[in-house]
Design an enzyme around this catalytic site. Structure first.
Site, PDB file in Angstrom:
ATOM      1  N   ASP A 140      87.313  29.635  32.465  1.00 53.36           N
ATOM      2  CA  ASP A 140      86.088  29.054  31.892  1.00 53.36           C
ATOM      3  C   ASP A 140      85.385  28.159  32.914  1.00 53.36           C
ATOM      4  OD1 ASP A 140      88.294  27.392  31.656  1.00 53.36           O
ATOM      5  OD2 ASP A 140      87.784  26.614  29.679  1.00 53.36           O
ATOM      6  N   TYR A 152      94.574  45.566  29.774  1.00 56.21           N
ATOM      7  CA  TYR A 152      94.008  46.921  29.790  1.00 56.21           C
ATOM      8  C   TYR A 152      95.061  47.981  29.462  1.00 56.21           C
ATOM      9  CZ  TYR A 152      89.301  46.163  31.690  1.00 56.21           C
ATOM     10  OH  TYR A 152      87.987  45.824  31.866  1.00 56.21           O
ATOM     11  N   ASP A 198      81.564  41.036  37.645  1.00 58.95           N
ATOM     12  CA  ASP A 198      80.188  41.268  37.195  1.00 58.95           C
ATOM     13  C   ASP A 198      79.332  40.035  37.452  1.00 58.95           C
ATOM     14  OD1 ASP A 198      80.607  43.840  36.334  1.00 58.95           O
ATOM     15  OD2 ASP A 198      79.649  43.536  34.389  1.00 58.95           O
ATOM     16  N   ASP A 218      87.443  41.741  35.716  1.00 63.83           N
ATOM     17  CA  ASP A 218      86.335  42.551  35.191  1.00 63.83           C
ATOM     18  C   ASP A 218      85.125  41.650  34.942  1.00 63.83           C
ATOM     19  OD1 ASP A 218      85.045  44.852  34.088  1.00 63.83           O
ATOM     20  OD2 ASP A 218      85.427  44.032  32.096  1.00 63.83           O
ATOM     21  N   LYS A 270      94.217  31.264  32.940  1.00 57.91           N
ATOM     22  CA  LYS A 270      93.997  30.444  31.745  1.00 57.91           C
ATOM     23  C   LYS A 270      95.374  29.861  31.394  1.00 57.91           C
ATOM     24  CE  LYS A 270      91.484  28.916  28.296  1.00 57.91           C
ATOM     25  NZ  LYS A 270      90.494  27.841  28.516  1.00 57.91           N
TER      26      LYS A 270
HETATM   27  C1  IPM Z   1      84.615  48.238  35.801  1.00 62.08           C
HETATM   28  C2  IPM Z   1      84.207  48.839  34.496  1.00 62.08           C
HETATM   29  C3  IPM Z   1      85.427  49.471  33.836  1.00 62.08           C
HETATM   30  C4  IPM Z   1      86.454  48.372  33.607  1.00 62.08           C
HETATM   31  C5  IPM Z   1      85.123  50.230  32.549  1.00 62.08           C
HETATM   32  C6  IPM Z   1      84.074  51.298  32.760  1.00 62.08           C
HETATM   33  C7  IPM Z   1      86.368  50.821  31.944  1.00 62.08           C
HETATM   34  O1  IPM Z   1      83.621  47.874  33.671  1.00 62.08           O
HETATM   35  O2  IPM Z   1      85.105  48.997  36.678  1.00 62.08           O
HETATM   36  O3  IPM Z   1      84.462  47.033  35.975  1.00 62.08           O
HETATM   37  O4  IPM Z   1      86.398  47.663  32.597  1.00 62.08           O
HETATM   38  O5  IPM Z   1      87.340  48.233  34.449  1.00 62.08           O
HETATM   39 MN    MN Z   2      83.381  45.902  34.596  1.00 62.85          MN
END
Ligand code: IPM
Ligand code: MN
Length: 363
Positions: free
Chosen positions: A227, A145, A255, A251, A195
């Site tokens: 993976d 990032y 999710d 990230d 990884k």
């Molecule tokens: C998160 C979001 C952010 C990230 C974006 C909005 C930059 O997806 O907080 O997970 O990738 O960190």
């Molecule tokens: Mn995210």
């Protein structure tokens, strides 16, 4: 006179402002139980700030956050600002800048599911029956990032783009200590994601984790390739407790953890620096498609406030009161549209009503 505790409120874009309004309702209700005097100040951020000031993170907002004791963040971004160069967009231009500015290297994303909502999870009942309660710890200020160099060069068919994944021993050690300390208070096990069969950063990550684990002999450390980890999370999430990831892997995995719980609309997150200064934000995004319709789910925002109260204000009981109120309202069958499954006893309610009902249920 009680000590003053300042909270910077940054509602942002999309559903941010409407769900934040619900969190403020809750804050106003529980204020009286908190030993410190709460002072809140609201600041513009993200696309909203681009529209007003031409800058996703205006000086006034940054300064306001600097003089606060904690930040409660909504969400930023939307296709309206996609025409801008990456660095000027709401995501990179405000949220990532705030993370870096305050050195918020430790991101904590809990993922749990409410039994009443298990039907929303894409996982099969026989998998969910084993339950799960996972904390995803994501390194938040390093890795690909922020690694330099990055950019684009060349023209035509020779054009190319590049990002750099970089981790220092120092960065890995400090997030490792956070993970081990959290694991000590839970099931004393960590699954570190990498990884290491391909990436140099992952090889160092694994080495450092193994070194640090010697200081925490009661914690069982396991390593898993990213993976495989995404597969295992689908197959048997109950095997995980604390998951530790680099910025990019975190990230992705966070999710996935959110989705298996049924709804990203329910999950909060907290990001800390070495002094435990914290920014609290929902795990889901700004959801521009449903913004302004009074249908968004405010639970993640309210739980982010609950995390702030637990970690920054150290008022665990009050935080628990909020969580209990949410549980009660869900038990009674109240659902924002995203949580509605058409089963009996369910009642669809608006964002505003969800906020009010939770507020009124706090005892
Ligand atoms: C998160 C979001 C952010 C990230 C974006 C909005 C930059 O997806 O907080 O997970 O990738 O960190
Ligand atoms: Mn995210």
């Amino acid at each position: 006179m009680a000590d003053i505790f300042k909270i910077a409120i940054l509602p942002g874009d999309g559903i941010g402002p409407e769900v934040m309004k619900q969190a403020i309702k809750i804050l106003e209700k529980i204020e009286k139980y908190i030993t410190k005097k709460i002072v809140i100040d609201t600041y513009t951020v993200g696309g909203a700030a681009i529209n007003l000031y031409g800058n996703p993170l205006p000086k006034k907002t940054l300064y306001g956050c600097e003089k606060s004791d904690a930040i409660l963040f909504g969400s930023v971004g939307g296709s309206e600002w996609d025409y801008l160069p990456l660095n000027k967009r709401p995501e990179k231009g405000s949220l990532l800048k705030l993370r870096k500015h305050f050195n918020l290297f430790a991101n904590i994303r809990p993922s749990f599911f409410y039994k009443d909502l298990s039907i929303l999870s894409p996982l099969k009942e026989k998998i969910l029956n084993k339950g799960f309660d996972i904390i995803c710890i994501r390194e938040l200020t390093g890795g690909i990032y922020f690694g330099l160099p990055n950019g684009r060069k060349g023209k035509g068919i020779d054009e190319y783009a590049f990002d750099t994944e970089i981790y220092s021993r120092f960065e890995i050690e400090r997030i490792a200590h956070i993970a081990f300390n959290i694991a000590l208070k839970r099931k004393k096990k960590i699954c570190s994601i990498d990884k290491a069969n391909v990436l140099n950063t992952s090889i160092l990550w694994r080495e450092v984790l193994t070194d640090i684990s010697k200081q925490y002999i009661s914690v069982k450390l396991e390593h898993m390739y990213i993976d495989n980890a995404v597969m295992q999370l689908m197959k048997n999430p109950s095997q995980f407790d604390v998951i530790l990831c680099s910025n990019l892997f975190g990230d992705i995995i966070s999710d996935q953890c959110a989705m298996i719980s049924g709804s990203v609309g329910n999950l909060p997150s907290a990001s800390f620096n070495q002094n435990y200064f914290g920014l609290y934000e929902p795990s889901g995004g700004s959801a521009p498609n449903i913004a302004g319709k009074n249908i968004a789910n405010p639970i993640a925002q309210i739980l982010s406030l609950a995390m702030l109260i637990e970690y920054s204000l150290k008022e665990r009981n009050i935080s628990q009161k909020i969580k209990n109120a949410i549980q009660k309202i869900l038990n009674l069958g109240y659902r924002t549209k995203d949580l509605f499954t058409n089963s009996k006893n369910e009642k669809i309610i608006t964002t505003d009503d969800m906020g009010t009902l939770i507020m009124e249920s706090i005892i």
